[in-house]
Design a protein around this motif. Structure first.
Motif, PDB file in Angstrom:
ATOM      1  N   SER A 282       0.859  -1.356   0.123  1.00  0.00           N
ATOM      2  CA  SER A 282       0.074  -0.099  -0.085  1.00  0.00           C
ATOM      3  C   SER A 282       0.945   1.235   0.043  1.00  0.00           C
ATOM      4  O   SER A 282       0.478   2.247  -0.846  1.00  0.00           O
ATOM      5  N   CYS A 285       2.191   1.830  -3.535  1.00  0.00           N
ATOM      6  CA  CYS A 285       1.187   2.189  -4.376  1.00  0.00           C
ATOM      7  C   CYS A 285       0.655   3.679  -4.192  1.00  0.00           C
ATOM      8  O   CYS A 285       0.244   4.162  -5.275  1.00  0.00           O
ATOM      9  N   ASN A 286       0.611   4.041  -2.828  1.00  0.00           N
ATOM     10  CA  ASN A 286       0.093   5.153  -2.246  1.00  0.00           C
ATOM     11  C   ASN A 286       0.922   6.260  -2.820  1.00  0.00           C
ATOM     12  O   ASN A 286       0.589   7.276  -3.195  1.00  0.00           O
ATOM     13  N   SER A 287       2.297   6.175  -2.859  1.00  0.00           N
ATOM     14  CA  SER A 287       3.127   7.196  -3.421  1.00  0.00           C
ATOM     15  C   SER A 287       2.894   7.580  -4.939  1.00  0.00           C
ATOM     16  O   SER A 287       3.503   8.326  -5.243  1.00  0.00           O
ATOM     17  N   ASN A 289      -0.112   7.278  -6.305  1.00  0.00           N
ATOM     18  CA  ASN A 289      -1.459   7.113  -6.589  1.00  0.00           C
ATOM     19  C   ASN A 289      -2.088   6.337  -7.208  1.00  0.00           C
ATOM     20  O   ASN A 289      -3.255   6.615  -8.112  1.00  0.00           O
ATOM     21  N   LYS A 291      -4.542   2.736  -6.787  1.00  0.00           N
ATOM     22  CA  LYS A 291      -5.461   2.278  -5.669  1.00  0.00           C
ATOM     23  C   LYS A 291      -5.514   0.603  -6.469  1.00  0.00           C
ATOM     24  O   LYS A 291      -6.018   0.410  -7.528  1.00  0.00           O
TER      25      LYS A 291
END
Length: 931
Positions: A282, A285-287, A289, A291
């Motif tokens: 996560s 992936c968050n870094s 953007n 989902k």
């Protein structure tokens, strides 16, 4: 015109403005001016914000740069040569290891590591084990950061071993670095051997000596210790008992851990649980953007369940791969491909292929292959500029793009400006992908590097890079002839030696089959040949430097008589080419004096040091670090001649100079240590009774004892004892420490009855307060036993010597060398009491332990054989005595050959034959503040 040149630049400026840890430099003008302004700004930030030093007029550009460019490496570590590059590499390795923001459930491991630090001594090293990529380096670096934050008095020495066969994996360099860091923190300037065998052998002595000077715990951490060349052989000190305040933590891969080390307490890193896997993916992936759907998350969780797919490196790489294609490609498709990769190497292969697919032409794909292969076959990595010179068709734009992708996907990293593989598995993958033909392909790439660095040499460009790579490449190619020729390039050898790579240089000479004397003769011949073509001031100054390097090298090899001639020649050239009062003349005088000190020609040495001091004072002023160096050298000389008062005066003078220099240079570590020492000295006028003040009094008593000021030492030790009895009660273990130290002092003054009474009191307290195998109890038992023996009370000594054997057996097990030493001590006592029958089995058992632990040719085996020979002779068994004595002499002769004809008795198999003051450690007789 003060406006942003494009929309992306405007966006960048807005982003920077919103960050709280950014610095914007607003500049309009030429590129060089801008670069210079940025450099000045960064320098100011480092000095003021990071090091916290006071900016002074001395640090203006002209003066500062001039001083830095002429100051030799010895400034930092006395006369010891050390490579700042190697130190920087370690700092960067530590930063990279701790880069991850995820803790990965490490809290449970932190607790175990904290327990190790708090556990009572003696304690063997702790083994942190796990598979490749399981997060060992990350765990250790995160824990180091926590320790540094919460335990500022704890000294943490770390070493992160890089790739096997790289400089960071050389045992002699690792041990030298750890010793120097200890010396630096102890504020000790002392000669250190360069001989790799002696360096490894003397490390336990240095560790004991320097740990006694440190107020607090010392933690030594070596990451990936199993990657060190011949780790078990060169890290033997790990199996010896560690000093009371020292803890050691080492990390290993499960598969490559030496068998003998598997018995140590072990902290094994478990595979990541599903929660950690999810948080790691996560975060990546968050870094970007990206989902993931619930279905995709479940698929990943199911995949990351085997031992090879749920380690930290695999999961990080998996997260990066998904994040990388998430916004532009099909996540389900990449997930499908990732799920077919069952280990880190195969996942790296998928990453590499995705990078290949993103390239626009076959030419770029070919360059990608070349870059990875050439970095892989190098000794310590390759720089960007070297890649551009090796491959002229490689443009900076293409290189920047390739390196960005390779760095982002954990294939490559930077270390001191050199590109190297971030993880061993990445290099393994490159070999599988590009080097199926094996050694033949590796050899071809190495040859390309050989040609590149050889071309540099032919242009008289001897840089630290060519010195680092070329001899090593010849060694790997097995080309002894070219290696020999390369070593006789005086500038290559000088570069390696002056950067402290002594062991490496020696190993190259051993490979070409030259002993110390023939190596010295060849260097001398090369220098004389070079001198014939030297004309003009500049080349003569260069020649003097080469002669000095040769002299120092020979001195470090123990060839003292051969070292004088080149050092003398260096001095003559400098006096003629420069000026008799030039600082470089002082340098020659200093080095020549060092040889005379080792030769025990103290009169000659004193005269030379005084000349060097006078020149340095005239050249730099009375408060320069170079002056402090000469003062320290003279102080050490006076100490060797038992002129303690003169030595102390010079040390105080030197101390003040270094304190001022440390403040100006912003040496944060050095300044903190100086302040700590100054505070200790200020506490001479202590007021109220506290345990801390009592400990400080004890420390000051020890310091005065070391200066041979026994009367003042006695005052402080008595005050410490009285304060502890008032504050803690007379049965407290700290009181036993004070009693013990006072007893040692009375023993030194030959007041044996007083010493006996105090030792007996200390023993009584420690028997009641401490565990039966506690090292402090063993300490008092040993010293009281020695005193009884000295006083002729042999019957009283016997039970204590027996107890010493018992304590060591409980602490280390029945087959430890420490037990053997205790057995020999008891046997010696029995022999003095004419009880040869009781002594014989003790000697025989000790001999067996020494042989099993160290091999049949170790000096301790030789000492024990000699004792057994004497015993057999006294019992009338002359034939056996002759046989044992012959074996002992063979070991002695082998040892003499090993260290160049100058055998030194390293350890006695009977510690009792030494007086307390002549023991290896100068602090062996007094205990410091550690409990």
């Amino acid at each position: 015109d003060g406006r942003a040149s494009s929309v992306p630049v405007q966006q960048l400026i807005e982003q920077i403005s919103n960050m709280n840890k950014s610095k914007m430099i607003d500049h309009v003008g030429g590129v060089e001016e801008g670069a210079y302004e940025i450099y000045n700004c960064v320098e100011k930030i480092i000095k003021q914000d990071i090091l916290g030093c006071e900016m002074t007029d001395l640090e203006g550009k002209d003066l500062g740069n001039k001083e830095d460019s002429t100051a030799p490496e010895e400034e930092v570590f006395g006369d010891v040569l050390w490579d700042a590059h190697d130190e920087q590499e370690q700092m960067e390795a530590f930063q990279q290891a701790s880069n991850s923001t995820c803790e990965l459930g490490f809290e449970k491991y932190f607790e175990r590591l904290n327990d190790l630090v708090a556990a009572p001594a003696p304690i063997p090293p702790l083994l942190v084990s796990g598979g490749p990529g399981s997060g060992k380096s990350l765990l250790l670096s995160k824990w180091i950061q926590l320790q540094q934050k919460h335990s500022p008095n704890t000294l943490i020495l770390y070493h992160f071993v890089g790739r096997p066969m790289s400089t960071s994996s050389e045992s002699a360099l690792i041990i030298k670095r750890l010793t120097l860091k200890l010396m630096q923190h102890s504020w000790l300037v002392s000669p250190l051997t360069f001989d790799p065998a002696k360096l490894l052998e003397e490390f336990p002595h240095w560790l004991e000596k320097l740990s006694a000077r440190h107020q607090g715990s010392i933690i030594i951490i070596i990451d990936s210790i199993d990657q060190i060349q011949q780790a078990e052989k060169h890290m033997k000190w790990l199996i010896d008992p560690l000093p009371v305040n020292v803890r050691v933590i080492v990390s290993v891969n499960v598969e490559t851990c030496p068998q003998a080390w598997r018995l140590w307490p072990t902290l094994h890193l478990d595979p990541l649980n599903s929660k950690d896997v999810k948080s790691l993916i996560s975060a990546e992936c968050n870094s970007a953007n990206v989902k993931l759907t619930k279905e995709q998350e479940k698929k990943l969780e199911k995949h990351c369940r085997s031992a090879t797919t749920c380690n930290a490196l695999y999961v990080t790489l998996l997260g990066k791969t998904i994040a990388c294609v998430g916004n532009t490609g099909n996540i389900d498709e990449i997930l499908q491909q990732c799920c077919q990769c069952q280990d880190t190497v195969s996942l790296y292969r998928l990453v590499l292929r995705s990078i290949q697919e993103s390239l626009q032409s076959d030419k770029e794909k070919g360059l990608l292959r070349e870059i990875l292969c050439i970095i892989g076959v190098s000794h310590n990595g390759v720089s960007e500029s070297e890649l551009m010179e090796l491959y002229p068709e490689l443009t900076s734009a293409v290189l920047a793009s390739l390196l960005h992708s390779l760095h982002k996907m954990c294939l490559l990293t930077y270390g001191c400006g050199l590109l190297k593989f971030q993880h061993l598995q990445a290099w393994e993958m490159v070999k599988l992908e590009y080097m199926e033909a094996g050694e033949k392909v590796i050899s071809a790439y190495r040859q390309k590097l050989v040609e590149y660095f050889t071309m540099q040499l032919s242009q008289d460009r001897v840089t630290w890079r060519s010195a680092d790579e070329l001899p090593w490449l010849f060694q790997q190619q097995g080309d002894k002839q070219k290696l020999h020729k390369c070593l006789l390039n005086l500038f290559v050898s000088q570069n390696l030696y002056k950067r402290g790579h002594f062991a490496e240089l020696l190993s190259y000479w051993q490979l070409v089959g030259k002993d110390k004397s023939s190596m010295a003769a060849e260097y001398f011949d090369s220098l004389k040949e070079y001198e014939k073509s030297s004309e003009g001031e500049e080349s003569m100054i260069c020649l003097a430097d080469l002669y000095e390097t040769l002299g120092r090298f020979l001195k470090d090899l123990g060839l003292l008589s051969q070292a004088v001639a080149p050092l003398q020649r260096s001095l003559e050239i400098r006096e003629t080419a420069l000026d008799p009062d030039h600082p470089r003349v002082a340098q020659s005088l200093h080095q020549l004096a060092g040889v005379y000190v080792q030769w025990k020609k103290f009169g000659n040495a004193e005269q030379l040091y005084k000349q060097a001091l006078e020149i340095s004072e005239n050249a730099y002023g009375a408060e320069h670090p170079r002056v402090a160096r000469e003062l320290d050298a003279l102080a050490t000389l006076y100490q060797k001649q038992n002129k303690y008062e003169q030595a102390e005066q010079l040390r105080k003078k030197s101390f003040k100079i270094r304190q001022k220099a440390a403040r100006q240079k912003g040496s944060l570590c050095g300044f903190a240590l100086l302040r700590q020492r100054a505070l200790q000295l200020e506490e001479l006028t202590l007021g109220k009774d506290t345990p801390d003040n009592a400990r400080t009094l004890n420390e000051l008593g020890v310091l005065y004892y070391l200066q041979n000021n026994l009367e003042t030492a006695e005052l402080f030790l008595k005050r410490s004892l009285e304060m502890r009895e008032r504050v803690l009660g007379s049965d407290h273990p700290d009181c036993a420490q004070s009693l013990n130290n006072l007893a040692a002092l009375y023993n030194e003054k030959k007041h044996y009855d007083k010493a006996e009474e105090l030792y007996e009191k200390a023993l009584d307290i420690r028997r009641r307060a401490l565990a039966p195998d506690h090292p402090s109890l063993a300490y008092t038992v040993k010293h009281l036993a020695v005193l009884y023996k000295k006083m002729g009370k042999l019957d009283k000594a016997v039970p204590l010597y027996e107890l010493a054997v018992e304590i060591r057996q409980k602490s280390f097990g029945p087959k430890h060398p420490s037990v053997a030493t205790a057995l020999v001590n008891l046997a010696v006592l029995y022999c003095q009491m004419k009880k040869q029958i009781e002594a014989l089995p003790l000697y025989e058992r000790a001999l067996k332990i020494y042989e099993d632990s160290f091999g049949h040719m170790h000096p301790r085996v030789g000492e024990t054989l000699k004792n057994l020979a004497v015993l057999s002779y006294e019992r009338g068994d002359f034939e056996k005595a002759a046989e044992l004595y012959k074996r002992a002499m063979e070991i002695k002769e082998a040892e003499t050959l090993l260290i160049g004809g100058k055998a030194t008795s390293r350890h006695s198999s009977s510690g009792d034959t030494f007086s307390l003051k002549s023991a290896l450690s100068p602090n062996a007789f007094l205990e410091h503040g550690q409990r």
